[in-house]
Design a protein around this motif. Structure first.
Motif, PDB file in Angstrom:
ATOM      1  N   UNK A 258       0.861  -1.192   0.000  1.00 35.61           N
ATOM      2  CA  UNK A 258       0.000   0.000   0.000  1.00 35.61           C
ATOM      3  C   UNK A 258       0.888   1.230   0.000  1.00 35.61           C
ATOM      4  N   UNK A 259       0.308   2.350  -0.403  1.00 39.58           N
ATOM      5  CA  UNK A 259       0.997   3.635  -0.312  1.00 39.58           C
ATOM      6  C   UNK A 259       0.293   4.554   0.684  1.00 39.58           C
ATOM      7  N   UNK A 260      -0.782   4.048   1.288  1.00 39.86           N
ATOM      8  CA  UNK A 260      -1.574   4.853   2.205  1.00 39.86           C
ATOM      9  C   UNK A 260      -0.805   5.129   3.501  1.00 39.86           C
ATOM     10  N   UNK A 261      -1.069   6.294   4.090  1.00 39.84           N
ATOM     11  CA  UNK A 261      -0.498   6.628   5.391  1.00 39.84           C
ATOM     12  C   UNK A 261      -1.567   6.713   6.478  1.00 39.84           C
ATOM     13  N   UNK A 262      -2.808   6.912   6.085  1.00 32.89           N
ATOM     14  CA  UNK A 262      -3.905   6.925   7.046  1.00 32.89           C
ATOM     15  C   UNK A 262      -4.192   5.499   7.514  1.00 32.89           C
TER      16      UNK A 262
END
Length: 376
Positions: A258-262
């Motif tokens: 994933x590239x999400x930070x949330x």
């Protein structure tokens, strides 16, 4: 009258006429001279036709042309700067793409997630929640206390805490100052004491003194977020869930899952890549690996048992001997201590990474999509 006298008289009579004619001639001459001076445009044109005039004209034209070029160069400076910024911004965007330029498919990421989970299961066969607890209430309290501190520190603090307040009813009636003093070693003790008093009162008043077993009810308790709720659900009630803490988020991004930070978005994307039955244990294995080997600042890449599956291999120390000094012992020991399972699992060293079949699995750092394209 003599002839001489007559001539003199005639001359005297003609003199005024001569003077008038002379004045008229002088005036005409002045007008002619002024008329000759007036058409300066003609003289300028004539001057331009001369060699000296042509040279001066060329110099003037050259200066004008140079000025125009300079102005033209200065004018698009803002546009050039804007274009450069856009190009730089485009380079910094971390696009999830294969070497072929196409976005990596969900299937490719799911295969990598499955291989990583399988390898971690072999290495950390003993993965478990590292907080000590005997019931859901103790796990809930310990998880709240674990924020911004180590599980080891929490485990050193909770025995005295649970001896003083074994039930939600007891803790809800606690003296705030006495509670703060008991949990002071975990840090942020005032805000944590406030959360413990609030959630204990809510359990007593709204849930009959019992910890609820659903995510919706747990997150309504003071100081309880999704991470804490899934720790309790997965380990006290057997309800599958991902625990997205700082270690988990860091590693799944390094693994290009994933590239999400949330945290909520990370949870949703990883949920979609693995079977529900694996969510809880994948969390434990990933967190174990993040605490012991794949550290935030200095990952021990050269001593990592799953290095050949990691797309980010090389971000940390790759020299095996130097990397070994970065390994951390169970429960937050000192760097350089030997990595080994706890005493509950004697005589069983962590097995090596299972051998891969190069014909069916892509090299480290390459997606399954890219490998399939290369074979074609």
């Amino acid at each position: 009258m003599s002839e001489q006298e007559a001539a003199d008289a005639a001359a005297s009579a003609a003199a005024p006429r001569k003077r008038a004619a002379a004045k008229k001639a002088t005036a005409t001459a002045k007008k002619t001279a002024q008329a000759e001076k007036a058409p300066t445009g003609k003289k300028t044109a004539a001057a331009k036709k001369s060699p000296a005039g042509q040279t001066a004209a060329k110099k003037t034209a050259g200066k004008k042309a140079a000025a125009k070029k300079a102005t033209a160069k200065k004018a698009p400076a803002k546009k050039t700067a804007v274009a450069a910024k856009k190009a730089t911004a485009a380079k910094k965007v971390p696009a999830k793409k294969t070497p072929g330029g196409k976005p990596e498919s969900r299937e490719s990421r799911a295969k990598r997630a499955a291989r990583l989970n399988e390898a971690l299961a072999e290495v950390y066969y003993y993965a478990h929640p590292e907080l000590d607890f005997e019931n859901p209430f103790e796990l809930l309290v310990a998880t709240v206390l674990s924020a911004q501190t180590t599980d080891l520190r929490v485990n050193q603090t909770t025995p005295a805490l649970f001896a003083a307040y074994p039930t939600p009813e007891d803790m809800a009636a606690a003296n705030p100052e006495e509670l703060e003093e008991l949990i002071r070693p975990t840090g942020f003790f005032r805000s944590k004491a406030k959360s413990l008093l609030g959630l204990s009162a809510a359990l007593r008043d709204d849930h009959g003194g019992k910890v609820p077993g659903t995510i919706d009810e747990l997150v309504k308790l003071p100081g309880v977020g999704r991470k804490t709720a899934f720790v309790v659900l997965g380990n006290a009630f057997g309800v599958p869930g991902l625990t997205v803490d700082t270690h988990f988020g860091r590693l799944v991004r390094r693994w290009k899952l994933t590239e999400q930070t949330d945290a909520v978005k990370v949870e949703q994307e990883i949920d979609d890549l693995l079977p529900e039955s694996e969510w809880t244990m994948f969390s434990h294995r990933t967190i174990f690996h993040g605490r012991r080997i794949c550290h935030s600042r200095k990952p021990a890449c050269g001593a990592c048992p799953i290095a050949e599956l990691c797309p980010s291999y090389g971000e940390g120390e790759t020299d095996p001997e130097k990397a070994k000094k970065l390994l951390k012992y169970e429960m937050g020991g000192q760097p350089g201590q030997r990595l080994k399972p706890p005493a509950d699992y004697p005589g069983r060293p962590a097995p090596p990474l299972p051998s891969r079949d190069p014909a069916t699995e892509p090299p480290a750092g390459q997606s399954a999509d890219a490998a399939a394209g290369a074979q074609r």
